[in-house]
Design a protein around this motif. Sequence first.
Motif, PDB file in Angstrom:
ATOM      1  N   ASP A 231      60.624  52.499  -3.042  1.00 37.42           N
ATOM      2  CA  ASP A 231      61.884  52.798  -2.385  1.00 37.42           C
ATOM      3  C   ASP A 231      62.727  51.534  -2.460  1.00 37.42           C
ATOM      4  OD1 ASP A 231      64.006  53.754  -0.905  1.00 37.42           O
ATOM      5  OD2 ASP A 231      62.711  54.823   0.502  1.00 37.42           O
ATOM      6  N   GLU A 232      63.825  51.623  -3.209  1.00 39.52           N
ATOM      7  CA  GLU A 232      64.736  50.489  -3.376  1.00 39.52           C
ATOM      8  C   GLU A 232      65.855  50.522  -2.339  1.00 39.52           C
ATOM      9  OE1 GLU A 232      63.883  48.260  -5.666  1.00 39.52           O
ATOM     10  OE2 GLU A 232      62.211  49.536  -6.291  1.00 39.52           O
ATOM     11  N   PHE A 233      65.891  51.580  -1.529  1.00 41.41           N
ATOM     12  CA  PHE A 233      66.848  51.727  -0.432  1.00 41.41           C
ATOM     13  C   PHE A 233      68.298  51.669  -0.912  1.00 41.41           C
ATOM     14  CE2 PHE A 233      62.968  49.885   1.543  1.00 41.41           C
ATOM     15  CZ  PHE A 233      62.585  51.030   2.225  1.00 41.41           C
ATOM     16  N   ASP A 234      68.536  52.293  -2.065  1.00 31.11           N
ATOM     17  CA  ASP A 234      69.901  52.425  -2.578  1.00 31.11           C
ATOM     18  C   ASP A 234      70.546  53.656  -1.968  1.00 31.11           C
ATOM     19  OD1 ASP A 234      69.664  50.197  -4.280  1.00 31.11           O
ATOM     20  OD2 ASP A 234      68.679  51.412  -5.818  1.00 31.11           O
ATOM     21  N   GLY A 235      71.783  53.535  -1.558  1.00 27.10           N
ATOM     22  CA  GLY A 235      72.508  54.652  -0.965  1.00 27.10           C
ATOM     23  C   GLY A 235      73.686  54.149  -0.166  1.00 27.10           C
ATOM     24  N   PRO A 236      74.530  55.064   0.281  1.00 23.18           N
ATOM     25  CA  PRO A 236      75.727  54.672   1.034  1.00 23.18           C
ATOM     26  C   PRO A 236      75.383  54.002   2.350  1.00 23.18           C
ATOM     27  CG  PRO A 236      75.860  56.965   0.286  1.00 23.18           C
ATOM     28  CD  PRO A 236      74.454  56.520   0.064  1.00 23.18           C
ATOM     29  N   ALA A 237      76.219  53.093   2.766  1.00 25.86           N
ATOM     30  CA  ALA A 237      76.038  52.419   4.049  1.00 25.86           C
ATOM     31  C   ALA A 237      76.010  53.436   5.182  1.00 25.86           C
ATOM     32  CB  ALA A 237      77.165  51.409   4.278  1.00 25.86           C
ATOM     33  N   GLY A 238      75.052  53.278   6.079  1.00 23.72           N
ATOM     34  CA  GLY A 238      74.937  54.162   7.229  1.00 23.72           C
ATOM     35  C   GLY A 238      74.084  55.381   7.005  1.00 23.72           C
ATOM     36  N   SER A 239      73.625  55.591   5.773  1.00 24.10           N
ATOM     37  CA  SER A 239      72.815  56.775   5.507  1.00 24.10           C
ATOM     38  C   SER A 239      71.372  56.551   5.921  1.00 24.10           C
ATOM     39  CB  SER A 239      72.894  57.171   4.028  1.00 24.10           C
ATOM     40  OG  SER A 239      72.458  56.123   3.200  1.00 24.10           O
TER      41      SER A 239
ATOM     42  N   ALA B 235      67.792  52.648  12.232  1.00 26.11           N
ATOM     43  CA  ALA B 235      67.284  52.507  10.867  1.00 26.11           C
ATOM     44  C   ALA B 235      68.259  53.184   9.917  1.00 26.11           C
ATOM     45  CB  ALA B 235      65.901  53.126  10.725  1.00 26.11           C
ATOM     46  N   ALA B 236      68.902  52.394   9.068  1.00 34.18           N
ATOM     47  CA  ALA B 236      69.894  52.936   8.147  1.00 34.18           C
ATOM     48  C   ALA B 236      70.021  52.025   6.936  1.00 34.18           C
ATOM     49  CB  ALA B 236      71.247  53.074   8.845  1.00 34.18           C
ATOM     50  N   LEU B 237      70.488  52.592   5.837  1.00 32.49           N
ATOM     51  CA  LEU B 237      70.787  51.795   4.652  1.00 32.49           C
ATOM     52  C   LEU B 237      72.089  51.028   4.873  1.00 32.49           C
ATOM     53  CD1 LEU B 237      69.942  54.377   1.834  1.00 32.49           C
ATOM     54  CD2 LEU B 237      68.411  52.924   3.176  1.00 32.49           C
ATOM     55  N   ASP B 238      72.182  49.853   4.234  1.00 29.12           N
ATOM     56  CA  ASP B 238      73.394  49.036   4.428  1.00 29.12           C
ATOM     57  C   ASP B 238      74.386  49.148   3.288  1.00 29.12           C
ATOM     58  OD1 ASP B 238      72.199  47.558   2.406  1.00 29.12           O
ATOM     59  OD2 ASP B 238      72.105  45.677   3.545  1.00 29.12           O
ATOM     60  N   GLY B 239      74.089  49.993   2.286  1.00 27.02           N
ATOM     61  CA  GLY B 239      74.995  50.141   1.156  1.00 27.02           C
ATOM     62  C   GLY B 239      74.877  49.034   0.134  1.00 27.02           C
ATOM     63  N   GLN B 240      73.993  48.067   0.361  1.00 23.23           N
ATOM     64  CA  GLN B 240      73.797  46.945  -0.555  1.00 23.23           C
ATOM     65  C   GLN B 240      72.352  46.895  -1.067  1.00 23.23           C
ATOM     66  OE1 GLN B 240      75.499  43.196   0.983  1.00 23.23           O
ATOM     67  NE2 GLN B 240      76.543  44.418   2.537  1.00 23.23           N
ATOM     68  N   GLY B 241      71.676  48.043  -1.006  1.00 24.14           N
ATOM     69  CA  GLY B 241      70.316  48.117  -1.511  1.00 24.14           C
ATOM     70  C   GLY B 241      69.257  47.695  -0.525  1.00 24.14           C
ATOM     71  N   ASN B 242      69.571  47.751   0.775  1.00 18.53           N
ATOM     72  CA  ASN B 242      68.609  47.364   1.800  1.00 18.53           C
ATOM     73  C   ASN B 242      68.483  48.439   2.871  1.00 18.53           C
ATOM     74  OD1 ASN B 242      68.294  44.573   0.799  1.00 18.53           O
ATOM     75  ND2 ASN B 242      70.372  44.277   1.557  1.00 18.53           N
ATOM     76  N   LEU B 243      67.282  48.506   3.448  1.00 19.18           N
ATOM     77  CA  LEU B 243      67.072  49.225   4.702  1.00 19.18           C
ATOM     78  C   LEU B 243      67.177  48.211   5.829  1.00 19.18           C
ATOM     79  CD1 LEU B 243      65.964  51.448   6.664  1.00 19.18           C
ATOM     80  CD2 LEU B 243      63.665  50.660   5.991  1.00 19.18           C
ATOM     81  N   VAL B 244      67.923  48.541   6.868  1.00 20.60           N
ATOM     82  CA  VAL B 244      68.041  47.661   8.023  1.00 20.60           C
ATOM     83  C   VAL B 244      67.467  48.372   9.243  1.00 20.60           C
ATOM     84  CG1 VAL B 244      69.574  46.304   9.481  1.00 20.60           C
ATOM     85  CG2 VAL B 244      70.101  46.583   7.052  1.00 20.60           C
ATOM     86  N   ILE B 245      66.387  47.813   9.792  1.00 21.95           N
ATOM     87  CA  ILE B 245      65.823  48.289  11.053  1.00 21.95           C
ATOM     88  C   ILE B 245      66.339  47.365  12.150  1.00 21.95           C
ATOM     89  CG2 ILE B 245      63.719  48.656  12.379  1.00 21.95           C
ATOM     90  CD1 ILE B 245      62.280  49.331   9.813  1.00 21.95           C
ATOM     91  N   THR B 246      67.022  47.940  13.120  1.00 23.24           N
ATOM     92  CA  THR B 246      67.720  47.143  14.126  1.00 23.24           C
ATOM     93  C   THR B 246      67.132  47.381  15.503  1.00 23.24           C
ATOM     94  OG1 THR B 246      69.761  47.313  12.828  1.00 23.24           O
ATOM     95  CG2 THR B 246      69.970  46.585  15.119  1.00 23.24           C
ATOM     96  N   ALA B 247      66.790  46.294  16.174  1.00 25.14           N
ATOM     97  CA  ALA B 247      66.367  46.349  17.583  1.00 25.14           C
ATOM     98  C   ALA B 247      67.580  45.994  18.448  1.00 25.14           C
ATOM     99  CB  ALA B 247      65.233  45.363  17.835  1.00 25.14           C
ATOM    100  N   ARG B 248      67.873  46.873  19.406  1.00 25.18           N
ATOM    101  CA  ARG B 248      69.045  46.682  20.259  1.00 25.18           C
ATOM    102  C   ARG B 248      68.629  46.642  21.727  1.00 25.18           C
ATOM    103  NH1 ARG B 248      73.334  47.977  16.840  1.00 25.18           N
ATOM    104  NH2 ARG B 248      72.801  49.372  15.091  1.00 25.18           N
ATOM    105  N   LYS B 249      69.389  45.897  22.493  1.00 29.12           N
ATOM    106  CA  LYS B 249      69.198  45.891  23.940  1.00 29.12           C
ATOM    107  C   LYS B 249      70.160  46.922  24.516  1.00 29.12           C
ATOM    108  CE  LYS B 249      68.694  42.887  27.973  1.00 29.12           C
ATOM    109  NZ  LYS B 249      68.770  41.493  28.498  1.00 29.12           N
ATOM    110  N   GLU B 250      69.659  48.167  24.603  1.00 26.73           N
ATOM    111  CA  GLU B 250      70.499  49.287  25.014  1.00 26.73           C
ATOM    112  C   GLU B 250      69.597  50.486  25.283  1.00 26.73           C
ATOM    113  OE1 GLU B 250      72.983  50.394  21.706  1.00 26.73           O
ATOM    114  OE2 GLU B 250      71.297  51.280  20.621  1.00 26.73           O
ATOM    115  N   ASN B 251      70.192  51.506  25.884  1.00 27.83           N
ATOM    116  CA  ASN B 251      69.471  52.764  26.097  1.00 27.83           C
ATOM    117  C   ASN B 251      70.489  53.892  26.225  1.00 27.83           C
ATOM    118  OD1 ASN B 251      67.852  54.899  26.826  1.00 27.83           O
ATOM    119  ND2 ASN B 251      66.733  53.801  28.416  1.00 27.83           N
TER     120      ASN B 251
END
Length: 425
Positions: free
Chosen positions: A55-63, A93-109
């Motif tokens: 998985d090269e994580f290619d795709g539109p940003a936000g997908s 967890a979303a693609l960034d449009g630059q060939g990466n998967l970004v898993i984000t930890a947020r302080k929120e609920n």
Amino acid sequence: MSSPRFPRRLVLSLVMALGIASLTTGLAQNAPAATAAPASETTTAAATAAVAFADEFDGPAGSAVDGGKWLTETGDNVNNHERQYYTAGTSNAALDGQGNLVITARKENPGNYQCWYGKCEYTSSRLNTSGRFTSTYGHVESRMKIPRGQGIWPAFWMLGADIGSVGWPNSGEIDIMENVGFEPGMVHGTLHGPGYSGSGGIGAGYSLPGGAAFADAFHTFAVDWAPGSITWSVDGTVYQRRTPADLNGNRWVFDKPFFLILNLAVGGYWPGDPDGSTSFPQKLVVDYVRVTTGEASSGGGPITGLAGKCVDVAGGAAANGTAVQLYDCNGTAAQKWTVGSDGTIRALGKCLDVASGGTADGSLVQLYDCNGTAAQKWATPAAKDIVNPQANKCLDVSGGSSANGARLQIWTCTGAANQKWTVTR
């Protein structure tokens, strides 16, 4: 391995689906020393390696990630006292449009999620390939840039696919990379299984030279996994190798299919909770995940021997127990063999196998489901022998016959012409 380790992970939605009551793991507190490997030793996939998963994580940003490859887990983890809630969707967890998967930890609920300690304070994501992809052996690799901060806990790891039937730790766990935020320049690789799980896992750490932090740049984390051995590397530098001899007499449970997991945890017994120094959001950026095997991507080639004839699967049948014989070379799939870095020799999707695991002279050779046993492990030295190390015997044409249909067997190595083979790679 300077810090204490504690039980850590729980397969969330997968656990519920499989009906597993609890599943915890952890890193080794007093693991035996790793098998020595020179600091300069590197690990590389064979040039002919076949890609089993990528998985090269290619795709539109936000997908979202490819649902055909990844299952998104949801829920919290009381067993490790982690603080996050793993969410579905693309918020964490979303693609960034630059060939990466970004898993984000947020302080929120935003979803008013409830955790073991009350209202959840953090959200994040956890992905696995259960039911979509498993592998037995190969080169498993990911290039990623990990996050930083107290209480932040990224991991790239694998679990035995039989976890639903045998439970953890009998399923086995291979931690390819994990980092705890209070060790910014160190990652850990660990094995967990029966008798060596949780804080008793077997593993070692790897530190970047010069006091550098892993969060400052992308790094490549990998294992090379073969029957009876697993070798860890960072950026191609090997830092430990484990075999059954490291398990203090406990059972090796790593010769079977495993699935992949990527996650970013917040808090827990091992990393501790975030504090005032921890900033959010924190991101695990994954460039790719790849699994390659030693099987030639060309589909293999012939193995020729006595009288210029070929190693052949009788009748081109892929059924378990089909005879392997000598036959006129004809270019069919029944004569196309791949020699894997895992020690197997394969055709028609199955393995060259010594019937019933025999070690005696005359034990017949057959085609059988690949199962990681010593009966399916072969060495191909320069002398043109094909040797089964378990028996310390050579692949041999029965009776020295060059007739079509002559059965292949193993026999004490003699150097005779009926034991000499040319392997086309």
